[in-house]
Design a protein around this motif. Structure first.
Motif, PDB file in Angstrom:
ATOM      1  N   LEU A 224     -37.255 -23.203  12.286  1.00  0.00           N
ATOM      2  CA  LEU A 224     -37.748 -24.486  12.794  1.00  0.00           C
ATOM      3  C   LEU A 224     -37.766 -25.551  11.697  1.00  0.00           C
ATOM      4  CD1 LEU A 224     -40.681 -23.470  15.177  1.00  0.00           C
ATOM      5  CD2 LEU A 224     -38.477 -24.456  15.808  1.00  0.00           C
ATOM      6  N   ALA A 225     -38.210 -25.164  10.496  1.00  0.00           N
ATOM      7  CA  ALA A 225     -38.214 -26.118   9.379  1.00  0.00           C
ATOM      8  C   ALA A 225     -36.804 -26.595   9.078  1.00  0.00           C
ATOM      9  CB  ALA A 225     -38.829 -25.469   8.142  1.00  0.00           C
ATOM     10  N   LEU A 226     -35.874 -25.665   9.072  1.00  0.00           N
ATOM     11  CA  LEU A 226     -34.478 -26.013   8.815  1.00  0.00           C
ATOM     12  C   LEU A 226     -33.921 -26.892   9.926  1.00  0.00           C
ATOM     13  CD1 LEU A 226     -32.295 -25.392   6.675  1.00  0.00           C
ATOM     14  CD2 LEU A 226     -31.522 -23.538   8.154  1.00  0.00           C
ATOM     15  N   LEU A 227     -34.251 -26.561  11.173  1.00  0.00           N
ATOM     16  CA  LEU A 227     -33.757 -27.324  12.322  1.00  0.00           C
ATOM     17  C   LEU A 227     -34.285 -28.755  12.314  1.00  0.00           C
ATOM     18  CD1 LEU A 227     -32.231 -27.282  15.077  1.00  0.00           C
ATOM     19  CD2 LEU A 227     -34.413 -26.630  16.127  1.00  0.00           C
ATOM     20  N   ILE A 228     -35.588 -28.902  12.082  1.00  0.00           N
ATOM     21  CA  ILE A 228     -36.201 -30.236  12.080  1.00  0.00           C
ATOM     22  C   ILE A 228     -35.619 -31.103  10.969  1.00  0.00           C
ATOM     23  CG2 ILE A 228     -38.370 -31.488  11.667  1.00  0.00           C
ATOM     24  CD1 ILE A 228     -39.770 -29.082  13.075  1.00  0.00           C
ATOM     25  N   LEU A 229     -35.536 -30.527   9.764  1.00  0.00           N
ATOM     26  CA  LEU A 229     -34.988 -31.278   8.642  1.00  0.00           C
ATOM     27  C   LEU A 229     -33.502 -31.570   8.838  1.00  0.00           C
ATOM     28  CD1 LEU A 229     -36.740 -29.502   5.640  1.00  0.00           C
ATOM     29  CD2 LEU A 229     -37.199 -31.790   6.492  1.00  0.00           C
ATOM     30  N   PHE A 230     -32.763 -30.601   9.373  1.00  0.00           N
ATOM     31  CA  PHE A 230     -31.324 -30.779   9.546  1.00  0.00           C
ATOM     32  C   PHE A 230     -31.024 -31.857  10.585  1.00  0.00           C
ATOM     33  CE2 PHE A 230     -27.386 -29.703  11.847  1.00  0.00           C
ATOM     34  CZ  PHE A 230     -26.482 -29.801  10.812  1.00  0.00           C
ATOM     35  N   ILE A 231     -31.695 -31.801  11.735  1.00  0.00           N
ATOM     36  CA  ILE A 231     -31.427 -32.783  12.794  1.00  0.00           C
ATOM     37  C   ILE A 231     -31.752 -34.195  12.319  1.00  0.00           C
ATOM     38  CG2 ILE A 231     -32.183 -33.597  15.068  1.00  0.00           C
ATOM     39  CD1 ILE A 231     -32.500 -30.693  15.904  1.00  0.00           C
ATOM     40  N   SER A 232     -32.959 -34.357  11.762  1.00  0.00           N
ATOM     41  CA  SER A 232     -33.368 -35.697  11.326  1.00  0.00           C
ATOM     42  C   SER A 232     -32.506 -36.195  10.163  1.00  0.00           C
ATOM     43  CB  SER A 232     -34.844 -35.697  10.921  1.00  0.00           C
ATOM     44  OG  SER A 232     -35.099 -34.765   9.893  1.00  0.00           O
ATOM     45  N   LEU A 233     -32.172 -35.284   9.238  1.00  0.00           N
ATOM     46  CA  LEU A 233     -31.349 -35.679   8.093  1.00  0.00           C
ATOM     47  C   LEU A 233     -29.918 -35.997   8.519  1.00  0.00           C
ATOM     48  CD1 LEU A 233     -31.294 -36.108   5.043  1.00  0.00           C
ATOM     49  CD2 LEU A 233     -30.751 -33.679   4.774  1.00  0.00           C
ATOM     50  N   LEU A 234     -29.395 -35.240   9.470  1.00  0.00           N
ATOM     51  CA  LEU A 234     -28.036 -35.490   9.963  1.00  0.00           C
ATOM     52  C   LEU A 234     -27.945 -36.865  10.626  1.00  0.00           C
ATOM     53  CD1 LEU A 234     -25.160 -34.441  10.496  1.00  0.00           C
ATOM     54  CD2 LEU A 234     -26.018 -33.474  12.658  1.00  0.00           C
ATOM     55  N   ILE A 235     -28.916 -37.171  11.480  1.00  0.00           N
ATOM     56  CA  ILE A 235     -28.937 -38.485  12.138  1.00  0.00           C
ATOM     57  C   ILE A 235     -29.018 -39.596  11.101  1.00  0.00           C
ATOM     58  CG2 ILE A 235     -30.296 -40.005  13.643  1.00  0.00           C
ATOM     59  CD1 ILE A 235     -31.116 -37.489  15.215  1.00  0.00           C
ATOM     60  N   THR A 236     -29.866 -39.387  10.093  1.00  0.00           N
ATOM     61  CA  THR A 236     -30.034 -40.397   9.042  1.00  0.00           C
ATOM     62  C   THR A 236     -28.757 -40.585   8.239  1.00  0.00           C
ATOM     63  OG1 THR A 236     -32.391 -39.875   8.879  1.00  0.00           O
ATOM     64  CG2 THR A 236     -31.394 -41.012   7.006  1.00  0.00           C
ATOM     65  N   ILE A 237     -28.100 -39.473   7.872  1.00  0.00           N
ATOM     66  CA  ILE A 237     -26.865 -39.560   7.081  1.00  0.00           C
ATOM     67  C   ILE A 237     -25.762 -40.259   7.871  1.00  0.00           C
ATOM     68  CG2 ILE A 237     -24.997 -38.187   6.082  1.00  0.00           C
ATOM     69  CD1 ILE A 237     -27.111 -36.155   5.210  1.00  0.00           C
ATOM     70  N   VAL A 238     -25.606 -39.889   9.145  1.00  0.00           N
ATOM     71  CA  VAL A 238     -24.570 -40.525   9.977  1.00  0.00           C
ATOM     72  C   VAL A 238     -24.849 -42.018  10.121  1.00  0.00           C
ATOM     73  CG1 VAL A 238     -23.595 -40.642  12.304  1.00  0.00           C
ATOM     74  CG2 VAL A 238     -24.002 -38.416  11.238  1.00  0.00           C
ATOM     75  N   ALA A 239     -26.129 -42.372  10.373  1.00  0.00           N
ATOM     76  CA  ALA A 239     -26.489 -43.782  10.547  1.00  0.00           C
ATOM     77  C   ALA A 239     -26.211 -44.585   9.285  1.00  0.00           C
ATOM     78  CB  ALA A 239     -27.964 -43.889  10.938  1.00  0.00           C
ATOM     79  N   TYR A 240     -26.654 -44.070   8.134  1.00  0.00           N
ATOM     80  CA  TYR A 240     -26.487 -44.820   6.889  1.00  0.00           C
ATOM     81  C   TYR A 240     -25.051 -44.778   6.367  1.00  0.00           C
ATOM     82  CZ  TYR A 240     -31.235 -46.365   6.245  1.00  0.00           C
ATOM     83  OH  TYR A 240     -32.437 -47.030   6.384  1.00  0.00           O
ATOM     84  N   SER A 241     -24.283 -43.783   6.726  1.00  0.00           N
ATOM     85  CA  SER A 241     -22.861 -43.777   6.370  1.00  0.00           C
ATOM     86  C   SER A 241     -22.149 -44.929   7.066  1.00  0.00           C
ATOM     87  CB  SER A 241     -22.218 -42.443   6.763  1.00  0.00           C
ATOM     88  OG  SER A 241     -22.800 -41.376   6.050  1.00  0.00           O
ATOM     89  N   ASN A 242     -22.460 -45.120   8.343  1.00  0.00           N
ATOM     90  CA  ASN A 242     -21.875 -46.239   9.082  1.00  0.00           C
ATOM     91  C   ASN A 242     -22.388 -47.581   8.564  1.00  0.00           C
ATOM     92  OD1 ASN A 242     -20.207 -45.348  11.667  1.00  0.00           O
ATOM     93  ND2 ASN A 242     -21.845 -43.857  11.380  1.00  0.00           N
ATOM     94  N   ILE A 243     -23.668 -47.608   8.163  1.00  0.00           N
ATOM     95  CA  ILE A 243     -24.231 -48.840   7.595  1.00  0.00           C
ATOM     96  C   ILE A 243     -23.512 -49.225   6.314  1.00  0.00           C
ATOM     97  CG2 ILE A 243     -26.282 -49.799   6.461  1.00  0.00           C
ATOM     98  CD1 ILE A 243     -27.981 -48.283   8.544  1.00  0.00           C
ATOM     99  N   ILE A 244     -23.279 -48.237   5.437  1.00  0.00           N
ATOM    100  CA  ILE A 244     -22.601 -48.508   4.163  1.00  0.00           C
ATOM    101  C   ILE A 244     -21.188 -49.012   4.405  1.00  0.00           C
ATOM    102  CG2 ILE A 244     -21.685 -47.420   2.077  1.00  0.00           C
ATOM    103  CD1 ILE A 244     -24.174 -45.584   2.129  1.00  0.00           C
ATOM    104  N   VAL A 245     -20.474 -48.378   5.350  1.00  0.00           N
ATOM    105  CA  VAL A 245     -19.112 -48.814   5.671  1.00  0.00           C
ATOM    106  C   VAL A 245     -19.125 -50.252   6.175  1.00  0.00           C
ATOM    107  CG1 VAL A 245     -17.159 -48.454   7.224  1.00  0.00           C
ATOM    108  CG2 VAL A 245     -18.259 -46.491   6.140  1.00  0.00           C
ATOM    109  N   THR A 246     -20.083 -50.583   7.035  1.00  0.00           N
ATOM    110  CA  THR A 246     -20.177 -51.939   7.576  1.00  0.00           C
ATOM    111  C   THR A 246     -20.512 -52.947   6.486  1.00  0.00           C
ATOM    112  OG1 THR A 246     -20.912 -51.063   9.721  1.00  0.00           O
ATOM    113  CG2 THR A 246     -21.347 -53.392   9.284  1.00  0.00           C
ATOM    114  N   ILE A 247     -21.438 -52.589   5.597  1.00  0.00           N
ATOM    115  CA  ILE A 247     -21.835 -53.500   4.522  1.00  0.00           C
ATOM    116  C   ILE A 247     -20.666 -53.762   3.569  1.00  0.00           C
ATOM    117  CG2 ILE A 247     -23.297 -53.707   2.466  1.00  0.00           C
ATOM    118  CD1 ILE A 247     -25.519 -52.308   4.012  1.00  0.00           C
TER     119      ILE A 247
END
Length: 334
Positions: A224-247
């Motif tokens: 559960l700890a791995l799942l919670i951290l992985f899901i939230s971290l994955l969403i964050t990484i994908v979001a900020y990767s697109n943000i960096i590309v846009t910037i």
């Protein structure tokens, strides 16, 4: 006729509630409270540490309460970004209030005992609020992604109604994931020792104290700890990767700085949260690292909630204007 050999190897029986039960079961039922070890190496500095942590707790509570109050009171801050920030600040208040008051009692009075029920409730709220906070930070990352990468569609996609539903989903998913684990922990037997090598009822430490077979519970907790951290971290990484590309596609350096400034505070908070929590929770065997966990947990429960209000408001001009306007209204009304 009684067999003397059978008597020799028969389990020792004791009377409890008018019934005879084996000593093993009596011991299992006997653990009614636990003792929080705290920080034995600095036990002599109890009153000094009490004062330091009390000031940190009050400052953190005051900072987060001010954020929630100003956002609720200011018309200019009635936007999805600030709604999510106020919810996050509310969670921070709940998070530190689940742990710090008991730590202050340990430092000041040396009362390390905590009942089983209180320990279980503290562990539940700590894990639940923490998990919900990670999901909420992922939603905040999505909000920044839409604001920077889809600015024309932002008012339609991230409306206050949508944000409210996303926040409700964070709370619902958090309690859905945590309840199954807490039910398994509640079914464990505790027959001693009863000393938790931590300053709060850490779920991993609590599981290790059980005299039951805890392999499935430990696996579930780790998963559960791995799942919670992985899901939230994955969403964050994908979001900020697109943000960096846009910037990077923006034509001027001024637009770069403006776009990065809207994300810098969130990225700083994310670094503190994920860094400490990955160190604490994402490892299958925690028994040999409990001492180092205490320091990392102290950062997670005291330092990060204290810094969050400063990080989010230090360079936020909109919040500064809203704060001044609110103070002016208070002065006029008095």
């Amino acid at each position: 006729m009684d067999n003397p050999i059978r008597k020799m190897y028969a389990p020792l029986m004791v009377k409890t509630g008018g019934k005879e039960i084996p000593v093993e079961m009596e011991n299992t039922m006997a653990v009614q409270e636990f003792s929080l070890e705290g920080f034995p190496m600095v036990q002599d500095l109890g009153k000094v540490l009490f004062l330091v942590h009390l000031l940190a707790y009050l400052a953190s509570m005051a900072g987060n309460v001010i954020i929630v109050t100003i956002i609720c009171a200011s018309a200019r801050l009635q936007t999805p970004m600030y709604f999510l920030l106020s919810t996050f600040s509310f969670l921070e208040c709940c998070f530190i209030s689940a742990v710090i008051p008991k730590l202050l009692v340990i430092f000041l009075l040396g009362k390390q005992k905590i009942s089983f029920a209180a320990c279980f409730v503290q562990a539940f709220f700590f894990v639940y609020v923490g998990a919900t906070g990670f999901f909420l930070t992922a939603v905040m990352s999505l909000d920044r992604y839409v604001a920077i990468c889809r600015p024309l569609h932002y008012p339609t996609i991230m409306s206050l109604r949508t944000c409210s539903l996303l926040v409700i989903a964070c709370f619902a998913v958090g309690i859905t994931l945590i309840m199954g684990l807490m039910v398994k922990v509640a079914q464990l037997s505790f027959c001693g020792p009863s000393v938790i090598p931590h300053f709060y009822c850490d779920l991993g430490s609590l599981i290790h104290l059980s005299c039951s077979d805890t392999r499935s519970t430990e696996t579930l907790a780790f998963g559960l700890a791995l799942l919670i951290l992985f899901i939230s971290l994955l969403i964050t990484i994908v979001a900020y990767s697109n943000i960096i590309v846009t910037i990077m596609r923006l034509p001027s350096a001024q637009e770069w700085r403006k776009a990065f400034s809207t994300c810098s505070s969130h990225l700083t908070v994310l670094s503190l949260m994920y860094g400490s929590c990955i160190f604490i929770y994402v490892k299958p065997k925690q028994r040999s690292r409990l001492d180092s966990n205490r320091e990392a947990a102290l950062v997670n429960t005291v330092v990060t909630p204290l810094l969050n209000p400063v990080i989010y408001t230090l360079r936020n001009k909109q919040f500064h204007k809203a704060l001044r306007e609110t103070m002016c209204r208070i002065k006029i009304s008095t």
